[in-house]
Structure formats: structure tokens, C-alpha cells
Scaffold this motif. Structure first.
Motif, PDB file in Angstrom:
ATOM      1  N   LEU A 116       0.794  -1.224   0.000  1.00 58.01           N
ATOM      2  CA  LEU A 116       0.000   0.000   0.000  1.00 58.01           C
ATOM      3  C   LEU A 116       0.825   1.273   0.000  1.00 58.01           C
ATOM      4  CD1 LEU A 116      -2.835  -0.742   2.588  1.00 58.01           C
ATOM      5  CD2 LEU A 116      -3.118  -0.285   0.161  1.00 58.01           C
ATOM      6  N   LEU A 117       2.125   1.180   0.176  1.00 55.82           N
ATOM      7  CA  LEU A 117       2.945   2.363   0.410  1.00 55.82           C
ATOM      8  C   LEU A 117       2.709   3.446  -0.629  1.00 55.82           C
ATOM      9  CD1 LEU A 117       5.149   3.835   1.984  1.00 55.82           C
ATOM     10  CD2 LEU A 117       6.846   2.652   0.568  1.00 55.82           C
ATOM     11  N   LEU A 118       2.897   3.120  -1.896  1.00 51.16           N
ATOM     12  CA  LEU A 118       2.759   4.129  -2.942  1.00 51.16           C
ATOM     13  C   LEU A 118       1.292   4.542  -3.127  1.00 51.16           C
ATOM     14  CD1 LEU A 118       5.331   2.874  -5.606  1.00 51.16           C
ATOM     15  CD2 LEU A 118       5.604   4.675  -3.898  1.00 51.16           C
ATOM     16  N   LEU A 119       0.384   3.575  -2.975  1.00 48.09           N
ATOM     17  CA  LEU A 119      -1.032   3.921  -3.099  1.00 48.09           C
ATOM     18  C   LEU A 119      -1.480   4.869  -1.997  1.00 48.09           C
ATOM     19  CD1 LEU A 119      -2.649   0.508  -4.106  1.00 48.09           C
ATOM     20  CD2 LEU A 119      -2.746   2.630  -5.421  1.00 48.09           C
ATOM     21  N   MET A 120      -1.024   4.629  -0.763  1.00 45.78           N
ATOM     22  CA  MET A 120      -1.388   5.514   0.343  1.00 45.78           C
ATOM     23  C   MET A 120      -0.818   6.919   0.129  1.00 45.78           C
ATOM     24  SD  MET A 120      -3.329   4.038   2.612  1.00 45.78           S
ATOM     25  CE  MET A 120      -3.069   4.752   4.216  1.00 45.78           C
ATOM     26  N   PHE A 174      -3.049   8.540  -2.535  1.00 45.56           N
ATOM     27  CA  PHE A 174      -4.329   9.009  -2.010  1.00 45.56           C
ATOM     28  C   PHE A 174      -4.145  10.199  -1.067  1.00 45.56           C
ATOM     29  CE2 PHE A 174      -5.827   4.610  -3.070  1.00 45.56           C
ATOM     30  CZ  PHE A 174      -6.755   5.010  -4.007  1.00 45.56           C
ATOM     31  N   ALA A 175      -3.033  10.226  -0.324  1.00 49.28           N
ATOM     32  CA  ALA A 175      -2.779  11.354   0.576  1.00 49.28           C
ATOM     33  C   ALA A 175      -2.525  12.637  -0.213  1.00 49.28           C
ATOM     34  CB  ALA A 175      -1.582  11.037   1.481  1.00 49.28           C
ATOM     35  N   VAL A 176      -1.660  12.547  -1.234  1.00 53.39           N
ATOM     36  CA  VAL A 176      -1.332  13.729  -2.039  1.00 53.39           C
ATOM     37  C   VAL A 176      -2.555  14.225  -2.805  1.00 53.39           C
ATOM     38  CG1 VAL A 176       0.031  14.559  -4.001  1.00 53.39           C
ATOM     39  CG2 VAL A 176       1.123  13.185  -2.221  1.00 53.39           C
ATOM     40  N   THR A 177      -3.281  13.306  -3.427  1.00 54.05           N
ATOM     41  CA  THR A 177      -4.457  13.722  -4.194  1.00 54.05           C
ATOM     42  C   THR A 177      -5.595  14.173  -3.275  1.00 54.05           C
ATOM     43  OG1 THR A 177      -5.099  11.375  -4.401  1.00 54.05           O
ATOM     44  CG2 THR A 177      -3.972  12.391  -6.269  1.00 54.05           C
ATOM     45  N   GLY A 178      -5.586  13.724  -2.028  1.00 53.97           N
ATOM     46  CA  GLY A 178      -6.547  14.272  -1.067  1.00 53.97           C
ATOM     47  C   GLY A 178      -6.320  15.765  -0.875  1.00 53.97           C
ATOM     48  N   ILE A 179      -5.047  16.181  -0.843  1.00 51.20           N
ATOM     49  CA  ILE A 179      -4.716  17.608  -0.719  1.00 51.20           C
ATOM     50  C   ILE A 179      -5.092  18.358  -1.988  1.00 51.20           C
ATOM     51  CG2 ILE A 179      -2.814  19.257  -0.463  1.00 51.20           C
ATOM     52  CD1 ILE A 179      -1.406  17.121   1.283  1.00 51.20           C
ATOM     53  N   THR A 180      -4.760  17.785  -3.153  1.00 54.50           N
ATOM     54  CA  THR A 180      -5.066  18.483  -4.411  1.00 54.50           C
ATOM     55  C   THR A 180      -6.577  18.595  -4.627  1.00 54.50           C
ATOM     56  OG1 THR A 180      -4.921  16.424  -5.704  1.00 54.50           O
ATOM     57  CG2 THR A 180      -2.914  17.741  -5.494  1.00 54.50           C
ATOM     58  N   LEU A 181      -7.340  17.599  -4.174  1.00 54.42           N
ATOM     59  CA  LEU A 181      -8.794  17.685  -4.288  1.00 54.42           C
ATOM     60  C   LEU A 181      -9.376  18.702  -3.318  1.00 54.42           C
ATOM     61  CD1 LEU A 181      -9.688  13.903  -4.670  1.00 54.42           C
ATOM     62  CD2 LEU A 181     -10.312  15.696  -6.277  1.00 54.42           C
ATOM     63  N   ASN A 182      -8.769  18.801  -2.137  1.00 53.78           N
ATOM     64  CA  ASN A 182      -9.274  19.703  -1.114  1.00 53.78           C
ATOM     65  C   ASN A 182      -8.966  21.163  -1.427  1.00 53.78           C
ATOM     66  OD1 ASN A 182     -10.767  19.788   1.289  1.00 53.78           O
ATOM     67  ND2 ASN A 182      -8.919  20.147   2.488  1.00 53.78           N
ATOM     68  N   HIS A 183      -7.942  21.386  -2.259  1.00 54.00           N
ATOM     69  CA  HIS A 183      -7.537  22.761  -2.596  1.00 54.00           C
ATOM     70  C   HIS A 183      -7.380  22.905  -4.109  1.00 54.00           C
ATOM     71  CE1 HIS A 183      -6.793  23.598   1.657  1.00 54.00           C
ATOM     72  NE2 HIS A 183      -6.205  22.404   1.710  1.00 54.00           N
ATOM     73  N   ASP A 208     -11.254  -0.695  -5.206  1.00 48.58           N
ATOM     74  CA  ASP A 208     -11.871  -1.630  -4.256  1.00 48.58           C
ATOM     75  C   ASP A 208     -10.816  -2.465  -3.534  1.00 48.58           C
ATOM     76  OD1 ASP A 208     -14.390  -0.746  -4.901  1.00 48.58           O
ATOM     77  OD2 ASP A 208     -14.820  -2.366  -6.303  1.00 48.58           O
ATOM     78  N   LEU A 209      -9.831  -2.943  -4.288  1.00 49.52           N
ATOM     79  CA  LEU A 209      -8.759  -3.741  -3.687  1.00 49.52           C
ATOM     80  C   LEU A 209      -7.959  -2.899  -2.692  1.00 49.52           C
ATOM     81  CD1 LEU A 209      -7.122  -6.357  -3.522  1.00 49.52           C
ATOM     82  CD2 LEU A 209      -5.774  -5.556  -5.484  1.00 49.52           C
ATOM     83  N   SER A 210      -7.699  -1.634  -3.057  1.00 47.27           N
ATOM     84  CA  SER A 210      -6.985  -0.737  -2.140  1.00 47.27           C
ATOM     85  C   SER A 210      -7.760  -0.563  -0.848  1.00 47.27           C
ATOM     86  CB  SER A 210      -6.771   0.629  -2.793  1.00 47.27           C
ATOM     87  OG  SER A 210      -6.014   0.512  -3.973  1.00 47.27           O
ATOM     88  N   ALA A 211      -9.076  -0.407  -0.943  1.00 46.17           N
ATOM     89  CA  ALA A 211      -9.907  -0.234   0.252  1.00 46.17           C
ATOM     90  C   ALA A 211      -9.841  -1.467   1.143  1.00 46.17           C
ATOM     91  CB  ALA A 211     -11.350   0.056  -0.156  1.00 46.17           C
TER      92      ALA A 211
END
Length: 198
Positions: free
Chosen positions: A24-28, A31-40, A151-154
Motif C-alpha cells: 500500500l505504500l505508494l497507493l497511500m 491518495f494522501a497527495v491527491t486528497g490535498i489536491t482535491l481539497n484545494h 476496491d482492492l486498495s480499500a
């Protein structure tokens, strides 16, 4: 209170936790980076983009146009696929116009075949790399294969979280602190939701 768990189950949980965390390292991070880009979105979006417009003559081998002829549709489908990766099966076909729309992660394209003028009018928009990543995060216009990856990531994130919690069970002091942190963060999120979210 100290929970009694077998050493073998802890060993399995540790193995699963470690390997899932690496998977999950790269996927997490994604998702963390794109969470910021989506939020701003205003931080990363440029000025309003103008679509790229082009006008292309319908090839002579497709003239005269006969949208009811299966052979004509097959030939037109090959042309649309080779030129713009568009699928004629998804087209809206009217008496004097054929229109197609294709949406992908961070991209948009529309093709309109004017059957009276024998011309194709194309509009394309590429919203950039950040838009592509944001759409991948949301699973928008990404297809069934990417939906399975989400789905697999979740499922892996759930497994990672549960095995991490399981590994804490025999460690009384750490378990208490961890539960305290969990309650603190969760309750803080609840307070923000109830009092500050419109």
C-alpha cells in the motif's frame, strides 16, 4: 486488562501487516497527495482553459453518407477509432449529425460529424496532470479495471488497520494510549463536523 492472543496469530498478523503496508505504500501516498489536491483545487488549477478546436473533412471513402448502411457504420467506426479513439457504438445519430463524447481522467473530447457539410468538428480539453490524478483518486471516467484497483486498495487498507490494531492487543500500555489517540482524533473530527461544517 491484558488481552490473551496466541503468538502464532500475532506472527501471522505481523506478516500480513508488514507486507500489506509495503503493497500500500505508494497507493497511500497517492491518495494522501491527491486528497490535498482535491481539497484545494484553486492551488493547482490555472486559468480557464480554452478547448482545442479542429475541423476535419470526412474522408471521401465515407461519402456519400449512409448512416443506415452497416458497412458504412463499420468504416466510419474504424475512422473515428483511428483518428480520435472514439467508439461509434456510443454515438448519437440524427438525420444530419453524428455526435460522440469521450471522457477520461482529466480529459474531455467531443466529435460532431456534420453530414450535410461532410465535416467533423472536434473539441478537446486536457485539464493537466493534477486533474488526471484527482480523477484517478475519485474513480471518475476511469473504467472498470481502475474501479477494481480502488476496491482492492480499500480492502487492503481495512486489513492493514485491523492487523495493526490486533498487534496492539497484548501491549496494554500502548493499547490504552492508542485508544486514547483514536478517541481524541475521532471526537475532534466529530466536533468539527457538527459545529463547523455548513
Amino acid at each position: 486488562m491484558k488481552f490473551k492472543v496466541s503468538k502464532s496469530s500475532l506472527s501471522y498478523a505481523r506478516i500480513i501487516h508488514v507486507y500489506v503496508s509495503m503493497a500500500l505504500l505508494l497507493l497511500m501516498l497517492f491518495f494522501a497527495v491527491t486528497g490535498i489536491t482535491l481539497n484545494h483545487p484553486n492551488w493547482f488549477s490555472g486559468a480557464d482553459q480554452e478547448p482545442l478546436r479542429e475541423q476535419v473533412a470526412i474522408p471521401s471513402y465515407l461519402l456519400p453518407v449512409d448512416t443506415q448502411d452497416p458497412q458504412w457504420r463499420l468504416a466510419a467506426g474504424h475512422w473515428l477509432k483511428s483518428e480520435w479513439a472514439m467508439d461509434i457504438a456510443s454515438a448519437d445519430i440524427d438525420e444530419d449529425e453524428i455526435s460522440l463524447v469521450s471522457k477520461g481522467p482529466g480529459t474531455y473530447r467531443s466529435v460532431t460529424l456534420d453530414l450535410l457539410d461532410a465535416k467533423a468538428y472536434v473539441e478537446s480539453l486536457d485539464y493537466g496532470v493534477v486533474a488526471v490524478l484527482n480523477d484517478l483518486h475519485k474513480g471518475r471516467n476511469t473504467g472498470i479495471a481502475w474501479a477494481w484497483i480502488l476496491d482492492l486498495s480499500a480492502v487492503l487498507i481495512i486489513l492493514f488497520s485491523l492487523t495493526g490494531a490486533y498487534l496492539l492487543l497484548p501491549q496494554t500500555k500502548r493499547l490504552k494510549k492508542s485508544l486514547l489517540y483514536m478517541l481524541l482524533v475521532s471526537s475532534s473530527c466529530g466536533v468539527v463536523y457538527f459545529y463547523f461544517v455548513p
